[in-house]
Write a protein that holds these residues in place. Sequence first.
Motif, mmCIF file in Angstrom:
data_model
loop_
_atom_site.group_PDB
_atom_site.id
_atom_site.type_symbol
_atom_site.label_atom_id
_atom_site.label_comp_id
_atom_site.label_asym_id
_atom_site.label_seq_id
_atom_site.Cartn_x
_atom_site.Cartn_y
_atom_site.Cartn_z
ATOM 1 N N ILE A 146 0.851 -1.205 0.000
ATOM 2 C CA ILE A 146 0.000 0.000 0.000
ATOM 3 C C ILE A 146 0.880 1.247 0.000
ATOM 4 C CG2 ILE A 146 -1.646 1.350 1.368
ATOM 5 C CD1 ILE A 146 -2.809 -1.348 2.359
ATOM 6 N N LYS A 147 1.939 1.230 0.806
ATOM 7 C CA LYS A 147 2.852 2.381 0.847
ATOM 8 C C LYS A 147 3.517 2.598 -0.506
ATOM 9 C CE LYS A 147 5.511 2.967 4.411
ATOM 10 N NZ LYS A 147 6.453 2.722 5.523
ATOM 11 N N ARG A 148 3.953 1.507 -1.163
ATOM 12 C CA ARG A 148 4.580 1.642 -2.488
ATOM 13 C C ARG A 148 3.582 2.146 -3.516
ATOM 14 N NH1 ARG A 148 7.101 -3.213 -1.278
ATOM 15 N NH2 ARG A 148 5.526 -4.353 -2.421
ATOM 16 N N ALA A 149 2.372 1.575 -3.520
ATOM 17 C CA ALA A 149 1.374 1.936 -4.523
ATOM 18 C C ALA A 149 0.944 3.391 -4.401
ATOM 19 C CB ALA A 149 0.155 1.022 -4.400
ATOM 20 N N ASN A 150 0.976 3.918 -3.179
ATOM 21 C CA ASN A 150 0.530 5.293 -2.949
ATOM 22 C C ASN A 150 1.691 6.248 -2.696
ATOM 23 O OD1 ASN A 150 -2.570 5.075 -2.787
ATOM 24 N ND2 ASN A 150 -1.813 3.324 -1.607
ATOM 25 N N GLN A 151 2.906 5.764 -2.887
ATOM 26 C CA GLN A 151 4.128 6.550 -2.709
ATOM 27 C C GLN A 151 4.165 7.236 -1.340
ATOM 28 O OE1 GLN A 151 4.157 9.074 -6.160
ATOM 29 N NE2 GLN A 151 4.747 7.401 -7.505
ATOM 30 N N LEU A 152 3.873 6.457 -0.296
ATOM 31 C CA LEU A 152 3.916 6.969 1.070
ATOM 32 C C LEU A 152 5.283 6.673 1.673
ATOM 33 C CD1 LEU A 152 0.467 5.667 2.405
ATOM 34 C CD2 LEU A 152 0.999 7.973 1.600
ATOM 35 N N SER A 153 5.870 7.656 2.333
ATOM 36 C CA SER A 153 7.154 7.427 2.995
ATOM 37 C C SER A 153 6.964 7.152 4.481
ATOM 38 C CB SER A 153 8.065 8.638 2.803
ATOM 39 O OG SER A 153 7.454 9.790 3.344
ATOM 40 N N HIS A 154 5.735 7.205 4.933
ATOM 41 C CA HIS A 154 5.424 6.997 6.349
ATOM 42 C C HIS A 154 4.092 6.253 6.453
ATOM 43 C CE1 HIS A 154 2.628 10.260 5.588
ATOM 44 N NE2 HIS A 154 3.647 10.944 5.095
ATOM 45 N N THR A 155 3.638 5.976 7.658
ATOM 46 C CA THR A 155 2.386 5.226 7.832
ATOM 47 C C THR A 155 1.222 6.113 8.242
ATOM 48 O OG1 THR A 155 3.012 4.728 10.109
ATOM 49 C CG2 THR A 155 3.581 3.081 8.439
ATOM 50 N N LEU A 156 1.425 7.409 8.253
ATOM 51 C CA LEU A 156 0.335 8.316 8.631
ATOM 52 C C LEU A 156 -0.642 8.489 7.474
ATOM 53 C CD1 LEU A 156 2.309 11.132 10.476
ATOM 54 C CD2 LEU A 156 0.948 9.309 11.494
ATOM 55 N N ILE A 157 -1.915 8.252 7.748
ATOM 56 C CA ILE A 157 -2.966 8.511 6.767
ATOM 57 C C ILE A 157 -4.050 9.336 7.462
ATOM 58 C CG2 ILE A 157 -2.508 6.500 5.318
ATOM 59 C CD1 ILE A 157 -4.781 5.047 6.760
ATOM 60 N N TYR A 158 -4.815 10.069 6.699
ATOM 61 C CA TYR A 158 -5.803 10.975 7.253
ATOM 62 C C TYR A 158 -7.170 10.714 6.639
ATOM 63 C CZ TYR A 158 -1.571 13.323 8.761
ATOM 64 O OH TYR A 158 -0.353 13.600 9.321
ATOM 65 N N PRO A 159 -8.241 10.945 7.403
ATOM 66 C CA PRO A 159 -9.590 10.775 6.839
ATOM 67 C C PRO A 159 -9.751 11.626 5.578
ATOM 68 C CG PRO A 159 -9.716 11.088 9.206
ATOM 69 C CD PRO A 159 -8.286 11.330 8.806
ATOM 70 N N GLY A 160 -10.331 11.016 4.573
ATOM 71 C CA GLY A 160 -10.512 11.700 3.290
ATOM 72 C C GLY A 160 -9.440 11.352 2.273
ATOM 73 N N ASP A 161 -8.309 10.785 2.716
ATOM 74 C CA ASP A 161 -7.272 10.347 1.774
ATOM 75 C C ASP A 161 -7.811 9.203 0.923
ATOM 76 O OD1 ASP A 161 -5.461 12.105 2.869
ATOM 77 O OD2 ASP A 161 -4.287 10.580 3.916
ATOM 78 N N ASN A 162 -7.460 9.185 -0.353
ATOM 79 C CA ASN A 162 -7.804 8.072 -1.244
ATOM 80 C C ASN A 162 -6.565 7.210 -1.420
ATOM 81 O OD1 ASN A 162 -10.518 8.794 -1.798
ATOM 82 N ND2 ASN A 162 -9.750 10.426 -3.122
ATOM 83 N N LEU A 163 -6.703 5.919 -1.108
ATOM 84 C CA LEU A 163 -5.583 5.003 -1.201
ATOM 85 C C LEU A 163 -5.896 3.859 -2.157
ATOM 86 C CD1 LEU A 163 -4.603 4.569 2.562
ATOM 87 C CD2 LEU A 163 -3.527 6.052 0.875
ATOM 88 N N LEU A 164 -4.876 3.435 -2.891
ATOM 89 C CA LEU A 164 -4.998 2.259 -3.737
ATOM 90 C C LEU A 164 -4.584 1.055 -2.907
ATOM 91 C CD1 LEU A 164 -3.407 3.531 -7.050
ATOM 92 C CD2 LEU A 164 -5.797 3.031 -6.641
ATOM 93 N N ILE A 165 -5.434 0.033 -2.853
ATOM 94 C CA ILE A 165 -5.137 -1.204 -2.151
ATOM 95 C C ILE A 165 -4.865 -2.283 -3.190
ATOM 96 C CG2 ILE A 165 -5.950 -2.906 -0.467
ATOM 97 C CD1 ILE A 165 -5.859 -0.109 0.720
ATOM 98 N N PRO A 166 -3.613 -2.808 -3.270
ATOM 99 C CA PRO A 166 -3.306 -3.862 -4.238
ATOM 100 C C PRO A 166 -3.999 -5.156 -3.865
ATOM 101 C CG PRO A 166 -1.302 -2.992 -3.184
ATOM 102 C CD PRO A 166 -2.462 -2.398 -2.500
ATOM 103 N N LEU A 167 -4.607 -5.794 -4.856
ATOM 104 C CA LEU A 167 -5.315 -7.055 -4.631
ATOM 105 C C LEU A 167 -4.653 -8.174 -5.416
ATOM 106 C CD1 LEU A 167 -8.965 -5.733 -4.742
ATOM 107 C CD2 LEU A 167 -7.515 -6.045 -2.747
ATOM 108 N N ALA A 168 -5.035 -9.408 -5.148
ATOM 109 C CA ALA A 168 -4.449 -10.659 -5.642
ATOM 110 C C ALA A 168 -3.523 -10.499 -6.837
ATOM 111 C CB ALA A 168 -5.551 -11.641 -5.978
#
Length: 113
Positions: free
Chosen positions: A90-112
Amino acid sequence: MRKSVHVRRQRVRRRGRIGLTRAQALLVLFACAVFFCLLTGFVLAGGEEAEPVYASYKLVTVQPGDSLWELAGRYQEEAGIERAELIAAIKRANQLSHTLIYPGDNLLIPLAK
């Protein structure tokens, strides 16, 4: 008597010097540069891993109280990987350098895969 003292000083000075010519110094410098380039090339080439390929991604809007740990647990079965691996994906797909996320953020969740 003074002459012998002078000769001794000269001998001490000569013993302490390293006898390198300019060509030898350049050769040593060149060898160090080549070694450094090879070393950094191997380190950089070995550090890159292939990006995993996923069959699909799910777009999720973060709700109040959500965390990456919670989202990974919620989508772990669909993704087919361990929770910690899913968090990293999830961090790689969304280019996150940390684990902080905030309400309203849109995240891509990789599936199978």
